[in-house]
Design a protein around this motif. Structure first.
Motif, PDB file in Angstrom:
ATOM      1  N   THR A 272       0.826  -1.212   0.000  1.00 62.64           N
ATOM      2  CA  THR A 272       0.000   0.000   0.000  1.00 62.64           C
ATOM      3  C   THR A 272       0.853   1.251   0.000  1.00 62.64           C
ATOM      4  O   THR A 272       0.553   2.255  -0.714  1.00 62.64           O
ATOM      5  CB  THR A 272      -0.925  -0.020   1.227  1.00 62.64           C
ATOM      6  OG1 THR A 272      -1.707  -1.222   1.212  1.00 62.64           O
ATOM      7  CG2 THR A 272      -1.857   1.185   1.226  1.00 62.64           C
ATOM      8  N   GLN A 273       1.909   1.280   0.795  1.00 56.16           N
ATOM      9  CA  GLN A 273       2.812   2.437   0.831  1.00 56.16           C
ATOM     10  C   GLN A 273       3.466   2.659  -0.531  1.00 56.16           C
ATOM     11  O   GLN A 273       3.620   3.821  -0.991  1.00 56.16           O
ATOM     12  CB  GLN A 273       3.889   2.212   1.918  1.00 56.16           C
ATOM     13  CG  GLN A 273       3.348   2.245   3.338  1.00 56.16           C
ATOM     14  CD  GLN A 273       2.813   3.610   3.721  1.00 56.16           C
ATOM     15  OE1 GLN A 273       3.297   4.670   3.238  1.00 56.16           O
ATOM     16  NE2 GLN A 273       1.794   3.633   4.584  1.00 56.16           N
ATOM     17  N   GLU A 277       3.051   5.997  -2.819  1.00 52.90           N
ATOM     18  CA  GLU A 277       4.243   6.732  -3.257  1.00 52.90           C
ATOM     19  C   GLU A 277       4.234   6.895  -4.772  1.00 52.90           C
ATOM     20  O   GLU A 277       4.590   7.963  -5.316  1.00 52.90           O
ATOM     21  CB  GLU A 277       5.502   6.006  -2.799  1.00 52.90           C
ATOM     22  CG  GLU A 277       6.786   6.803  -3.015  1.00 52.90           C
ATOM     23  CD  GLU A 277       6.824   8.054  -2.162  1.00 52.90           C
ATOM     24  OE1 GLU A 277       7.495   9.021  -2.577  1.00 52.90           O
ATOM     25  OE2 GLU A 277       6.176   8.102  -1.076  1.00 52.90           O
TER      26      GLU A 277
END
Length: 292
Positions: A272-273, A277
């Motif tokens: 998810t990060q 990003e």
């Protein structure tokens, strides 16, 4: 009956009943078996100084009888049967002995075991005490009345010529039949006492055997209970060990599942990060292009 030879004809000869409901005694003793029994019992009776035989001695007597005559199952004897047979022979011997004694030697017993039993127990029988001689004249004699003390009795003067009369003797008639009747009564009483003694000994033997059987049954029951408790303990120990192993296995599986879940959560968080990003970078690159 045939008149020529005196033998019963087949039509009148007595036949043995063949009905199966009639009682049949299996403890009948033959003459040979009885002779062997007396020989085995007499040897041990003499060895014990004419004392009473114990249970182990009676078992030895039964083994000696069975060794010679116990080839058939019905002919085998137990120690109790041997003791009862000896008691019966003693009663028969006492009756024969009484008949010989009453005849003053004129009667000779034709019983085949009389001589052997007389040599064994002839001297050990208690002697019969003669009954007191009855004196009917003494019993029926009236006591003279006592003289009154108020009237003195005249005493005659002593003289050399006067002699005192001799005391009169009472004739006592003795009947021989009285002794014979008393002797027969004593013999019957002795036989009855022997019967009661043998019945008491048999009842005591049966009671002791019953008590021994009850004690043996109690010990057998205790052994079975102990074995059942031991088996129950072993089964419980196996079940408890299996339960412990199953709990350890379930704990390992739970920890592995938690570990895998944590790894998947971290992987999802990192993905998810990275997506966020990438989105931010795309927005920044689009904004820079629009300004230029």
């Amino acid at each position: 009956m045939d008149d020529t030879n005196g033998t019963p004809t087949p039509s009148t000869a007595p036949s043995r009943p063949s009905h199966s409901s009639l009682p049949f005694r299996e403890d009948c003793w033959s003459e040979d078996a009885t002779s062997t029994l007396i020989e085995a019992w007499g040897d041990r009776y003499v060895e014990l100084n004419r004392g009473n035989l114990r249970q182990k001695h009676w078992q030895e007597v039964a083994d000696a009888v069975n060794a010679r005559h116990g080839h058939v199952k019905k002919a085998r004897r137990t120690d109790v049967q041997c003791k009862n047979r000896i008691d019966t022979l003693k009663k028969k011997y006492k009756i024969e002995k009484a008949r010989v004694s009453e005849s003053n030697g004129s009667f000779i017993s034709q019983w085949p075991f009389y001589a052997r039993l007389d040599s064994l127990i002839g001297n050990s029988l208690p002697a019969k005490k003669p009954s007191p001689v009855p004196a009917p004249a003494l019993h029926h004699r009236k006591t003279p009345p006592a003289l009154p003390l108020s009237s003195p009795v005249p005493v005659a003067p002593r003289s050399a010529t006067v002699k005192r009369p001799a005391p009169a003797t009472l004739p006592i008639a003795v009947d021989d039949s009285y002794f014979r009747r008393n002797f027969s009564a004593f013999a019957a009483a002795a036989a009855a006492a022997e019967d009661s003694e043998s019945s008491r000994s048999r009842s005591s033997t049966t009671g002791s055997r019953r008590r021994d059987g009850d004690q043996e049954g109690d010990r057998e029951g205790c052994r079975e209970l102990a074995q059942a408790i031991t088996r129950f303990g072993e089964i419980y120990e196996r079940l408890e060990g299996a339960r412990q192993r199953q709990m350890v296995e379930l704990e390992k599986q739970r920890m592995q599942f938690a570990k895998d879940l944590e790894v998947q959560r971290m992987q999802l968080f990192m993905d998810t990060q990275l997506q966020l990003e990438k989105i931010k970078r795309a927005k920044r690159s689009n904004g820079a292009d629009s300004y230029s």
